[in-house]
Design an enzyme around this catalytic site. Structure first.
Site, PDB file in Angstrom:
ATOM      1  N   ASP A   1      -3.857   3.406   1.942  1.00 49.83           N
ATOM      2  CA  ASP A   1      -3.784   4.198   0.713  1.00 49.83           C
ATOM      3  C   ASP A   1      -3.044   5.472   1.090  1.00 49.83           C
ATOM      4  OD1 ASP A   1      -4.331   4.974  -1.966  1.00 49.83           O
ATOM      5  OD2 ASP A   1      -5.958   6.235  -1.242  1.00 49.83           O
TER       6      ASP A   1
ATOM      7  N   GLU B   1      -0.326   0.716  -0.969  1.00 50.16           N
ATOM      8  CA  GLU B   1      -0.325   0.947  -2.415  1.00 50.16           C
ATOM      9  C   GLU B   1       1.083   1.319  -2.860  1.00 50.16           C
ATOM     10  OE1 GLU B   1      -3.584   2.916  -4.809  1.00 50.16           O
ATOM     11  OE2 GLU B   1      -2.054   4.470  -4.885  1.00 50.16           O
TER      12      GLU B   1
ATOM     13  N   ASP C   1     -10.281   7.625  -0.732  1.00 52.94           N
ATOM     14  CA  ASP C   1      -9.074   7.082  -0.079  1.00 52.94           C
ATOM     15  C   ASP C   1      -9.436   5.923   0.854  1.00 52.94           C
ATOM     16  OD1 ASP C   1      -7.119   9.625  -0.666  1.00 52.94           O
ATOM     17  OD2 ASP C   1      -9.132  10.259  -0.094  1.00 52.94           O
TER      18      ASP C   1
END
Length: 198
Positions: free
Chosen positions: A7, A68, A141
């Site tokens: 992330d 991501e 996160d």
């Protein structure tokens, strides 16, 4: 399949390693966050992220890296930092010869919660349940990185198998064509040899 989920972010870059296969409950291998101070030069922050990502890959030996996909937000500065960290993650993985998959936030949310509009709390709750964790992974996160890895294990595994199957079919077709060409070439050579004897 073992997947490292990333992330991306400059201040906090979530990392999560998950092992599993489509249709089976995955297992968490590791989770953490790379933190870099906001007052440090951006280039040096990216070097820190790169170094820690390298360590994670060496230690946990993932088969793939799921990152991501960066999407547009109103805060351009946040998007820039996220994109830079994302780029570093992709470069580190590519350097190691690992396949990289980009998943959108809504795709990850849908894979983990069943809804592409789920909130962070829902994602964290479902990640905790899916991985049967005693405690909720924090900060968000870290949970998001695990969600990315889960998404790739469940969706990416199926996709890669389809690609492999398609590749196998393509290879078989290419082999068949090559064999046909070889047979034609042999026939022509035989005909030419017979005509030469006459």
């Amino acid at each position: 399949m073992r997947v490292l989920g990333v992330d991306p972010g400059l201040t906090r870059c979530g990392l999560g390693v998950v092992e599993g296969s489509p249709g089976r409950p995955p297992k968490m291998i590791a989770v953490g966050v790379i933190r870099t101070p906001a007052d440090l030069d951006v280039a040096k922050r990216l070097v820190r992220i790169e170094a820690e990502l390298e360590e994670w890959i060496v230690e946990h030996r993932p088969d793939a890296v799921a990152v991501e996909r960066v999407f547009a937000q109103q805060n351009v500065r946040t998007v820039m930092g996220t994109a830079q960290a994302s780029g570093v993650a992709m470069v580190v993985a590519a350097r190691r010869g690992l396949p990289v998959a980009l998943h959108t936030p809504s795709e990850v949310k849908a894979a983990v919660t069943g809804s592409g509009r789920a909130g962070k709390e829902q994602v964290t709750t479902m990640v905790t349940r899916i991985l049967k964790l005693a405690e909720r992974p924090t900060p968000a996160d870290a949970a998001d990185a695990l969600a990315l890895a889960i998404c790739h294990v469940w969706r990416g595994g199926v996709t890669s198998r389809l690609e492999e199957a398609a590749g196998s079919r393509a290879n078989l077709e290419a082999l068949a064509q090559a064999q046909s060409r070889l047979q034609v070439a042999r026939l022509r050579a035989a005909v030419a040899a017979q005509e030469g004897r006459r």
